[in-house]
Enzyme design. Structure first.
Site, mmCIF file in Angstrom:
data_model
loop_
_atom_site.group_PDB
_atom_site.id
_atom_site.type_symbol
_atom_site.label_atom_id
_atom_site.label_comp_id
_atom_site.label_asym_id
_atom_site.label_seq_id
_atom_site.Cartn_x
_atom_site.Cartn_y
_atom_site.Cartn_z
ATOM 1 C CG ASP A 76 -1.830 1.253 1.357
ATOM 2 O OD1 ASP A 76 -2.299 1.562 -0.055
ATOM 3 O OD2 ASP A 76 -1.986 1.906 2.203
ATOM 4 C CB SER A 77 0.344 4.836 -0.741
ATOM 5 O OG SER A 77 -0.851 5.033 0.340
ATOM 6 N N GLY A 116 -3.608 8.696 -4.344
ATOM 7 C CA GLY A 116 -4.599 9.061 -5.163
ATOM 8 C C GLY A 116 -4.499 10.415 -6.012
ATOM 9 C CB CYS A 163 -3.093 0.081 -2.712
ATOM 10 S SG CYS A 163 -3.053 1.775 -3.576
ATOM 11 C CD GLU A 208 -0.325 7.483 6.005
ATOM 12 O OE1 GLU A 208 0.613 7.598 6.391
ATOM 13 O OE2 GLU A 208 -1.104 6.125 5.366
ATOM 14 C CB CYS A 215 -9.509 4.373 -0.035
ATOM 15 S SG CYS A 215 -8.005 4.970 0.597
ATOM 16 C CG HIS A 254 -5.002 5.119 3.758
ATOM 17 N ND1 HIS A 254 -4.581 4.569 2.939
ATOM 18 C CD2 HIS A 254 -4.074 5.802 4.624
ATOM 19 C CE1 HIS A 254 -3.387 4.799 2.977
ATOM 20 N NE2 HIS A 254 -2.854 5.506 3.948
HETATM 21 N N1 DGL Z 1 -4.838 2.982 0.387
HETATM 22 C C1 DGL Z 1 -4.647 3.242 -1.100
HETATM 23 C C2 DGL Z 1 -6.154 2.904 -1.544
HETATM 24 O O1 DGL Z 1 -6.816 2.136 -1.200
HETATM 25 C C3 DGL Z 1 -4.020 4.593 -1.193
HETATM 26 C C4 DGL Z 1 -4.404 5.786 -0.743
HETATM 27 C C5 DGL Z 1 -3.474 7.162 -1.108
HETATM 28 O O2 DGL Z 1 -2.437 6.960 -0.782
HETATM 29 O O3 DGL Z 1 -3.994 7.963 -1.496
HETATM 30 O O4 DGL Z 1 -6.368 3.548 -2.605
#
Ligand code: DGL
Length: 260
Positions: A7-8, A39, A69, A147, A179, A181
């Site tokens: 993931d990011s 994103g 992600c 984050e 997402c 997150h």
């Molecule tokens: N958690 C990721 C997703 O599901 C990336 C979110 C991001 O870094 O913008 O899209």
């Protein structure tokens, strides 16, 4: 078998916490925190980060990678799925299954800008659930909040209200967290929706699919290595806050951009 989780940043931990309950394989988590948020990135940049990360997963002995992600799953995987260094499983199929299990007909999706622009969820859900209507809302303020560990409180509520309002005005009956997150905002989202809309976190469905694909993945009890590409201490502290548990050491892995 060693399984990579990509993931990011912190979002993939929502898939990790499901996965480690289901499979005993050694796990290698990599959060590309140097390039957060994904994103806002272009397809070319996302592909570059993903290829470099796959090379890292390979160097750690991984046999397969779970792309935890939605952004990379939507923008990168459909283009390159069959020409990768390692086999990779993304979020989309599991998410569609999770929505189908709930049987929503007016489906809201919160996602990053890149995921929303890809149109992948619109297509996959309307195809997987014939007769359904899908409303995708880009929600760029949410990843920075997670984050920063701000998963509850006035900042999170204010941002969520902004993104939920247009979906609620469409009369949605279910809401997909598009997402990884956003799983960590689920309690705040549920509070605002007050039981009127079914909130769907795809992480358990994705973990079940990985379990089915890696059924010979024993032995049980193997641990997780955690790696990030920037600020490992910050990642560890915020991860512990939002997971409510201690993590082992988080290590730093960086690469030179021009080698991607
Ligand atoms: N958690 C990721 C997703 O599901 C990336 C979110 C991001 O870094 O913008 O899209």
């Amino acid at each position: 078998m060693i399984i990579g989780i990509y993931d990011s940043g912190l979002g993939g931990l929502s898939v990790w916490r499901e996965l480690r309950q289901r499979i005993g394989a050694q796990l290698v988590y990599f959060g590309d925190t140097a390039h957060l948020p994904y994103g806002d990135k272009s397809p070319g940049q996302l592909l570059e980060y993903f290829r470099a990360s796959l090379a890292f997963f390979q160097s750690r002995g991984c046999h397969t990678v779970v792309v935890a992600c939605n952004t990379t799953s939507s923008v990168v995987l459909p283009r390159v799925q069959h020409e990768l260094l390692l086999p990779a499983m993304g979020m989309i199929e599991g998410a569609v299954e999770a929505v189908a299990a709930v049987g929503g007909q007016r489906i809201g999706v919160l996602a990053t800008k890149a995921t929303a622009a890809s149109g992948v969820y619109q297509r996959a859900l309307e195809e997987g659930l014939p007769g359904s209507q899908v409303f995708v809302e880009p929600a760029p303020r949410l990843v920075p909040l997670v984050e920063a560990g701000l998963v509850a409180g006035p900042e999170a509520e204010d941002a969520l209200k902004q993104y939920l309002a247009p979906l609620l005005s469409q009369g949605i009956d279910s809401l997909l967290l598009g997402c990884t997150h956003y799983s960590f905002l689920a309690a705040s989202i549920q509070k605002l929706l007050d039981g009127k809309v079914q909130v769907i976190d795809p992480a358990p469905a994705v973990a079940r699919k990985v379990e089915a694909a890696c059924s010979k993945a024993a032995p049980a009890g193997a641990g997780t290595e955690f790696w990030v590409s920037a600020q490992p201490e910050k990642f560890k502290a915020t991860a512990e806050l939002i997971l409510g548990e201690e993590l082992p050491l988080v290590q730093l892995h960086t690469w030179r951009e021009e080698n991607c």
